[in-house]
Enzyme design. Structure first.
Site, PDB file in Angstrom:
ATOM      1  N   ILE A 228       0.831  -1.210   0.000  1.00  0.00           N
ATOM      2  CA  ILE A 228       0.000   0.000   0.000  1.00  0.00           C
ATOM      3  C   ILE A 228       0.863   1.257   0.000  1.00  0.00           C
ATOM      4  O   ILE A 228       0.460   2.301  -0.533  1.00  0.00           O
ATOM      5  CB  ILE A 228      -1.037  -0.005   1.161  1.00  0.00           C
ATOM      6  CG1 ILE A 228      -2.099   1.081   0.940  1.00  0.00           C
ATOM      7  CG2 ILE A 228      -0.380   0.178   2.500  1.00  0.00           C
ATOM      8  CD1 ILE A 228      -2.913   0.902  -0.305  1.00  0.00           C
ATOM      9  N   ALA A 229       2.061   1.168   0.559  1.00  0.00           N
ATOM     10  CA  ALA A 229       2.980   2.317   0.493  1.00  0.00           C
ATOM     11  C   ALA A 229       3.267   2.643  -0.971  1.00  0.00           C
ATOM     12  O   ALA A 229       3.285   3.818  -1.379  1.00  0.00           O
ATOM     13  CB  ALA A 229       4.274   2.004   1.242  1.00  0.00           C
ATOM     14  N   ARG A 230       3.456   1.594  -1.773  1.00  0.00           N
ATOM     15  CA  ARG A 230       3.739   1.812  -3.201  1.00  0.00           C
ATOM     16  C   ARG A 230       2.527   2.401  -3.914  1.00  0.00           C
ATOM     17  O   ARG A 230       2.640   3.335  -4.708  1.00  0.00           O
ATOM     18  CB  ARG A 230       4.172   0.498  -3.869  1.00  0.00           C
ATOM     19  CG  ARG A 230       5.550   0.030  -3.415  1.00  0.00           C
ATOM     20  CD  ARG A 230       6.095  -1.082  -4.309  1.00  0.00           C
ATOM     21  NE  ARG A 230       5.335  -2.318  -4.188  1.00  0.00           N
ATOM     22  CZ  ARG A 230       5.562  -3.241  -3.249  1.00  0.00           C
ATOM     23  NH1 ARG A 230       6.540  -3.076  -2.369  1.00  0.00           N
ATOM     24  NH2 ARG A 230       4.834  -4.341  -3.180  1.00  0.00           N
TER      25      ARG A 230
ATOM     26  N   SER B 227      12.162   3.134   6.034  1.00  0.00           N
ATOM     27  CA  SER B 227      12.036   1.682   5.999  1.00  0.00           C
ATOM     28  C   SER B 227      12.939   1.113   7.087  1.00  0.00           C
ATOM     29  O   SER B 227      13.858   1.789   7.560  1.00  0.00           O
ATOM     30  CB  SER B 227      12.473   1.165   4.623  1.00  0.00           C
ATOM     31  OG  SER B 227      12.611  -0.236   4.642  1.00  0.00           O
ATOM     32  N   ARG B 228      12.681  -0.166   7.445  1.00  0.00           N
ATOM     33  CA  ARG B 228      13.606  -0.812   8.375  1.00  0.00           C
ATOM     34  C   ARG B 228      14.933  -1.088   7.685  1.00  0.00           C
ATOM     35  O   ARG B 228      15.919  -1.404   8.323  1.00  0.00           O
ATOM     36  CB  ARG B 228      12.992  -2.121   8.888  1.00  0.00           C
ATOM     37  CG  ARG B 228      11.719  -1.907   9.705  1.00  0.00           C
ATOM     38  CD  ARG B 228      11.004  -3.210   9.924  1.00  0.00           C
ATOM     39  NE  ARG B 228      10.602  -3.802   8.652  1.00  0.00           N
ATOM     40  CZ  ARG B 228      10.084  -5.006   8.501  1.00  0.00           C
ATOM     41  NH1 ARG B 228       9.897  -5.756   9.559  1.00  0.00           N
ATOM     42  NH2 ARG B 228       9.751  -5.457   7.310  1.00  0.00           N
TER      43      ARG B 228
ATOM     44  N   TYR C 169      12.400   4.312  10.743  1.00  0.00           N
ATOM     45  CA  TYR C 169      11.204   5.155  10.807  1.00  0.00           C
ATOM     46  C   TYR C 169      11.471   6.390  11.679  1.00  0.00           C
ATOM     47  O   TYR C 169      10.939   7.471  11.414  1.00  0.00           O
ATOM     48  CB  TYR C 169      10.026   4.363  11.378  1.00  0.00           C
ATOM     49  CG  TYR C 169       9.664   3.112  10.598  1.00  0.00           C
ATOM     50  CD1 TYR C 169       9.842   3.038   9.214  1.00  0.00           C
ATOM     51  CD2 TYR C 169       9.125   2.006  11.247  1.00  0.00           C
ATOM     52  CE1 TYR C 169       9.509   1.892   8.517  1.00  0.00           C
ATOM     53  CE2 TYR C 169       8.777   0.856  10.551  1.00  0.00           C
ATOM     54  CZ  TYR C 169       8.978   0.804   9.185  1.00  0.00           C
ATOM     55  OH  TYR C 169       8.638  -0.330   8.496  1.00  0.00           O
TER      56      TYR C 169
ATOM     57  N   HIS D  72       0.268   0.114  13.862  1.00  0.00           N
ATOM     58  CA  HIS D  72      -0.292   1.438  13.571  1.00  0.00           C
ATOM     59  C   HIS D  72      -0.182   2.383  14.769  1.00  0.00           C
ATOM     60  O   HIS D  72       0.150   3.551  14.611  1.00  0.00           O
ATOM     61  CB  HIS D  72      -1.760   1.314  13.125  1.00  0.00           C
ATOM     62  CG  HIS D  72      -1.898   0.759  11.740  1.00  0.00           C
ATOM     63  ND1 HIS D  72      -3.105   0.554  11.127  1.00  0.00           N
ATOM     64  CD2 HIS D  72      -0.964   0.365  10.832  1.00  0.00           C
ATOM     65  CE1 HIS D  72      -2.920   0.054   9.915  1.00  0.00           C
ATOM     66  NE2 HIS D  72      -1.628  -0.082   9.719  1.00  0.00           N
TER      67      HIS D  72
ATOM     68  N   LYS E 282      -5.977   1.913   7.393  1.00  0.00           N
ATOM     69  CA  LYS E 282      -7.024   1.128   8.029  1.00  0.00           C
ATOM     70  C   LYS E 282      -6.512  -0.289   8.267  1.00  0.00           C
ATOM     71  O   LYS E 282      -5.618  -0.702   7.534  1.00  0.00           O
ATOM     72  CB  LYS E 282      -8.303   1.084   7.178  1.00  0.00           C
ATOM     73  CG  LYS E 282      -8.171   0.777   5.693  1.00  0.00           C
ATOM     74  CD  LYS E 282      -7.491  -0.438   5.192  1.00  0.00           C
ATOM     75  CE  LYS E 282      -7.960  -1.793   5.561  1.00  0.00           C
ATOM     76  NZ  LYS E 282      -7.138  -2.881   4.938  1.00  0.00           N
TER      77      LYS E 282
ATOM     78  N   ASP F 115      -8.537  -6.925   8.083  1.00  0.00           N
ATOM     79  CA  ASP F 115      -7.951  -6.626   6.774  1.00  0.00           C
ATOM     80  C   ASP F 115      -8.986  -6.042   5.816  1.00  0.00           C
ATOM     81  O   ASP F 115      -8.751  -4.989   5.209  1.00  0.00           O
ATOM     82  CB  ASP F 115      -7.321  -7.878   6.156  1.00  0.00           C
ATOM     83  CG  ASP F 115      -6.357  -7.498   5.043  1.00  0.00           C
ATOM     84  OD1 ASP F 115      -5.374  -6.799   5.352  1.00  0.00           O
ATOM     85  OD2 ASP F 115      -6.605  -7.843   3.877  1.00  0.00           O
TER      86      ASP F 115
HETATM   87  N1  LIG Z   1      -6.192   1.431   1.904  1.00  0.00           N
HETATM   88  C1  LIG Z   1      -5.971   0.345   1.210  1.00  0.00           C
HETATM   89  O1  LIG Z   1      -6.447   0.186   0.084  1.00  0.00           O
HETATM   90  C2  LIG Z   1      -5.064  -0.724   1.762  1.00  0.00           C
HETATM   91  C3  LIG Z   1      -4.634  -1.739   0.917  1.00  0.00           C
HETATM   92  C4  LIG Z   1      -3.721  -2.669   1.434  1.00  0.00           C
HETATM   93  C5  LIG Z   1      -3.325  -2.576   2.768  1.00  0.00           C
HETATM   94  N2  LIG Z   1      -3.786  -1.582   3.557  1.00  0.00           N
HETATM   95  C6  LIG Z   1      -3.347  -1.473   4.970  1.00  0.00           C
HETATM   96  O2  LIG Z   1      -2.006  -1.016   4.979  1.00  0.00           O
HETATM   97  C7  LIG Z   1      -1.242  -1.680   5.958  1.00  0.00           C
HETATM   98  C8  LIG Z   1      -0.037  -2.338   5.281  1.00  0.00           C
HETATM   99  O3  LIG Z   1      -0.499  -3.319   4.378  1.00  0.00           O
HETATM  100  P1  LIG Z   1       0.378  -3.825   3.131  1.00  0.00           P
HETATM  101  O4  LIG Z   1      -0.484  -4.725   2.347  1.00  0.00           O
HETATM  102  O5  LIG Z   1       1.038  -2.684   2.435  1.00  0.00           O
HETATM  103  O6  LIG Z   1       1.483  -4.679   3.900  1.00  0.00           O
HETATM  104  P2  LIG Z   1       2.920  -5.122   3.377  1.00  0.00           P
HETATM  105  O7  LIG Z   1       2.953  -5.189   1.905  1.00  0.00           O
HETATM  106  O8  LIG Z   1       3.272  -6.318   4.162  1.00  0.00           O
HETATM  107  O9  LIG Z   1       3.834  -3.906   3.828  1.00  0.00           O
HETATM  108  C9  LIG Z   1       3.952  -3.528   5.164  1.00  0.00           C
HETATM  109  C10 LIG Z   1       5.268  -2.769   5.346  1.00  0.00           C
HETATM  110  O10 LIG Z   1       5.378  -2.449   6.722  1.00  0.00           O
HETATM  111  C11 LIG Z   1       6.733  -2.495   7.113  1.00  0.00           C
HETATM  112  N3  LIG Z   1       6.854  -3.322   8.334  1.00  0.00           N
HETATM  113  C12 LIG Z   1       7.289  -2.880   9.530  1.00  0.00           C
HETATM  114  N4  LIG Z   1       7.293  -3.853  10.429  1.00  0.00           N
HETATM  115  C13 LIG Z   1       6.871  -4.964   9.795  1.00  0.00           C
HETATM  116  C14 LIG Z   1       6.676  -6.299  10.213  1.00  0.00           C
HETATM  117  N5  LIG Z   1       6.933  -6.703  11.460  1.00  0.00           N
HETATM  118  N6  LIG Z   1       6.240  -7.200   9.306  1.00  0.00           N
HETATM  119  C15 LIG Z   1       5.945  -6.823   8.046  1.00  0.00           C
HETATM  120  N7  LIG Z   1       6.125  -5.546   7.594  1.00  0.00           N
HETATM  121  C16 LIG Z   1       6.591  -4.636   8.475  1.00  0.00           C
HETATM  122  C17 LIG Z   1       7.526  -3.061   5.968  1.00  0.00           C
HETATM  123  O11 LIG Z   1       8.216  -1.978   5.369  1.00  0.00           O
HETATM  124  P3  LIG Z   1       9.822  -1.862   5.516  1.00  0.00           P
HETATM  125  O12 LIG Z   1      10.346  -3.260   5.402  1.00  0.00           O
HETATM  126  O13 LIG Z   1      10.203  -0.986   4.419  1.00  0.00           O
HETATM  127  O14 LIG Z   1      10.113  -1.275   6.873  1.00  0.00           O
HETATM  128  C18 LIG Z   1       6.476  -3.604   5.011  1.00  0.00           C
HETATM  129  O15 LIG Z   1       6.874  -3.470   3.684  1.00  0.00           O
HETATM  130  C19 LIG Z   1      -2.191  -2.668   6.643  1.00  0.00           C
HETATM  131  O16 LIG Z   1      -2.645  -2.143   7.857  1.00  0.00           O
HETATM  132  C20 LIG Z   1      -3.347  -2.819   5.658  1.00  0.00           C
HETATM  133  O17 LIG Z   1      -4.585  -3.051   6.287  1.00  0.00           O
HETATM  134  C21 LIG Z   1      -4.628  -0.652   3.074  1.00  0.00           C
END
Ligand SMILES: NC(=O)c1ccc[n+]([C@@H]2O[C@H](COP(=O)([O-])OP(=O)(O)OC[C@H]3O[C@@H](n4cnc5c(N)ncnc54)[C@H](OP(=O)(O)O)[C@@H]3O)[C@@H](O)[C@H]2O)c1
Length: 338
Positions: free
Chosen positions: A22-24, A43-44, A65, A86, A104, A185
């Site tokens: 989602i960051a991307r 990022s970590r 961070y 969060h 969220k 989720d």
């Molecule tokens: N609004 C939307 O449409 C939407 C869509 C998808 C997800 N989300 C929300 O966004 C959040 C992230 O979801 P995502 O799908 O982007 O997850 P993801 O692809 O797993 O990315 C999460 C990022 O968080 C960092 N991180 C820090 N501590 C971590 C840990 N212990 N384990 C895994 N990652 C860790 C990592 O970044 P670094 O390694 O760079 O530190 C990782 O790349 C969730 O809360 C999700 O509900 C929202």
């Protein structure tokens, strides 16, 4: 000085916490957001931050961070880490004097959400849950039709969000330590939509779910009763693809948010089985710039929360998700909810 924004600054400098999926998407969306600059990423891993910054044009990249939060040129942090982190990352941002947009679900539970809101209020800083669906033009049209009385009083609502997860690709979905499971989720979308449309917190909650071997909910459904007698059905899954439509049923008509409702582009208003009105509002870009622009409007106006995603409502939604989880028997390690 406007809290969370540098004086005399019309462009807003964003800092992104995390470099995952989602960051991307959000970084891509920011390209479309008027007056937004992707200033920095944290990022970590310094290498991941560097690559992310290169891909999306961020000016600075940090290998932690904390360093990102300490950057004096960042106005607002976008928290894009797993749910269980969060609160920690939001508090980190607020304590560094930054405005915060947090993904969220807002937190793991209502106790955490409440702590985040208290800190933002103590520090007089902007905070918002990134429930981006509320800022999409088609969804706002549905809400406007409802508020204008076009289907009469809202009696019932139905919405679902289920998909087939690949645990190999997304291990966090099954991990209780990271707040895994369908409800937090994707189930938060239908619950949030119902609370927004009924304009209240449910007074009664019922439901059941099937838990997988790791103890998280893999599919489930909840029924919510609102103070005015409105009833909503919300279903979610990470092991099955559901239709993903949302339906608002009023005393004199029906509004459909066509699938997928959480990134809706088409809404219809039906009466006696016939479509009476229809709006097709395509997203520009990937749709994440709408919420980013809403945040920046608040920062420029010196507002500390957004009227369409107010903080008390984010806490109330977390309380409802807690109640559903209690019924479903899903607990996360160390969260300490009764
Ligand atoms: N609004 C939307 O449409 C939407 C869509 C998808 C997800 N989300 C929300 O966004 C959040 C992230 O979801 P995502 O799908 O982007 O997850 P993801 O692809 O797993 O990315 C999460 C990022 O968080 C960092 N991180 C820090 N501590 C971590 C840990 N212990 N384990 C895994 N990652 C860790 C990592 O970044 P670094 O390694 O760079 O530190 C990782 O790349 C969730 O809360 C999700 O509900 C929202």
């Amino acid at each position: 000085m406007i809290p969370g924004m540098r004086e005399a600054c019309r462009t807003v400098h964003w800092g992104i916490v995390g470099t995952g999926a989602i960051a991307r998407a959000f970084a891509e969306g920011l390209r479309q957001a008027r007056g937004a600059v992707l200033w920095a990423v944290g990022s970590r891993s310094a290498e991941k931050a560097r690559r992310f910054a290169e891909t999306f044009g961020a000016r600075r990249a940090y290998g932690s961070y904390a360093e990102l939060a300490a950057d004096p040129d960042v106005d607002v942090l976008y928290i894009a880490t797993p749910h269980a982190l969060h609160m920690e990352h939001t508090l980190m941002g607020l304590d560094a004097g930054k405005a915060v947009l947090c993904e969220k679900p807002f937190a793991l539970n209502a106790v955490q959400a409440d702590q985040m809101v208290r800190r933002a209020r103590e520090r007089k800083l902007f905070l918002m849950e990134a429930m981006w669906t509320r800022f999409l033009p088609a969804v706002r049209t549905a809400r406007d039709w409802l508020r204008a009385g076009r289907i009469g009083a809202l009696r019932m609502a139905q919405a679902d969000f289920g998909f087939r997860a690949d645990p190999e690709d997304e291990p966090k979905l099954l991990d209780p330590a990271l707040g895994g499971g369908a409800l937090l989720d994707v189930g938060c979308y239908p619950v949030s939509l119902a609370c927004w449309m009924f304009g209240a917190e449910p007074v009664d909650v019922a439901g059941c779910a099937v838990l997988g071997p790791s103890g998280v909910d893999e599919w489930g459904a909840a029924v919510l009763r609102f103070p005015d007698g409105g009833i909503a059905q919300a279903a979610c899954a990470i092991r099955a693809e559901t239709p993903q439509e949302a339906v608002l049923i009023g005393e004199s008509g029906v509004i459909r948010l066509k699938a997928p409702f959480w990134r809706c582009e088409r809404v219809t208003l039906e009466r006696d089985g016939r479509v009476e009105d229809e709006a097709h509002l395509s997203l520009t870009g990937n749709g994440y710039h709408y919420e980013a622009e809403a945040v920046m409007d608040c920062l420029r106006a010196g507002r500390l929360e957004h009227p369409d995603m107010p903080l008390d409502e984010s806490v109330a939604i977390m309380r409802t998700l807690d109640r559903i989880r209690r019924l479903w028997g899903v607990r996360y390690p160390g969260e300490g909810i009764p």
